[in-house]
Design an enzyme around this catalytic site. Sequence first.
Site, PDB file in Angstrom:
ATOM      1  N   HIS A 136       0.822  -1.214   0.000  1.00  0.00           N
ATOM      2  CA  HIS A 136       0.000   0.000   0.000  1.00  0.00           C
ATOM      3  C   HIS A 136       0.858   1.267   0.000  1.00  0.00           C
ATOM      4  CE1 HIS A 136      -4.160   0.873  -0.134  1.00  0.00           C
ATOM      5  NE2 HIS A 136      -4.408   1.089   1.147  1.00  0.00           N
ATOM      6  N   ASN A 194      -6.722   6.312   4.347  1.00  0.00           N
ATOM      7  CA  ASN A 194      -8.162   6.600   4.211  1.00  0.00           C
ATOM      8  C   ASN A 194      -8.507   8.062   4.453  1.00  0.00           C
ATOM      9  OD1 ASN A 194      -8.163   3.863   3.900  1.00  0.00           O
ATOM     10  ND2 ASN A 194      -9.441   3.422   5.669  1.00  0.00           N
ATOM     11  N   ASN A 205      -9.237   3.413  -1.122  1.00  0.00           N
ATOM     12  CA  ASN A 205      -9.702   4.369  -0.110  1.00  0.00           C
ATOM     13  C   ASN A 205      -8.927   5.681  -0.095  1.00  0.00           C
ATOM     14  OD1 ASN A 205     -11.821   2.768   0.782  1.00  0.00           O
ATOM     15  ND2 ASN A 205     -10.502   1.640   2.183  1.00  0.00           N
TER      16      ASN A 205
END
Length: 186
Positions: free
Chosen positions: A19, A66, A112
């Site tokens: 990520h 997020n 996200n």
Amino acid sequence: MFALIGLGNPGEKYSKTRHNIGYLVLEEIIRSFEDTKSHNKYGGQLWSGEISNNKAIAFKSNAYMNDSGIAVSKLVTFHKFKPENIYVIHDDLDLDFGKVRIKFAGSAAGHNGLKSIDERIGKNYFRIRIGIGHPGDKDKVLKYVLDDFKKKEIEVMKQICINISTNMEYLINQEHSSFLNKVKII
């Protein structure tokens, strides 16, 4: 002036995860800047430099993925970046591992970090999508993106970071096809 925004999660725990490929690419780009000292602004870390005679700002939000749109919104609003001068660098589950693509606008495709940015500045910006592959089962996605790269993947990702960094002038000059040809390793 251009904004180069790397997406990822802060902290050592996440530093080598799939990520965080946006952060990893950004760190390689920053090494090419004359001034590599970061400044805490807009809820993130900011560096400035020059690419192909154009001023560039490199930025990482201090928030988790997020909520990255909050800081990105502050940066974009303050500097009044044009949409075509904003590049968000991020991981992409829908691309095969090691593939790199560029896309202007479009959906967040379940990412996200992109959702957070879209909610605050809209969808009109460039996305540098870096393929991390898919675990094959949507129930495994969260664990997969937060896992570290496998040993055999690390060298490929390092090379992608280097290739993107050393070919930024093509990106800045809107020569996207040339950029993609230069960064391709797989």
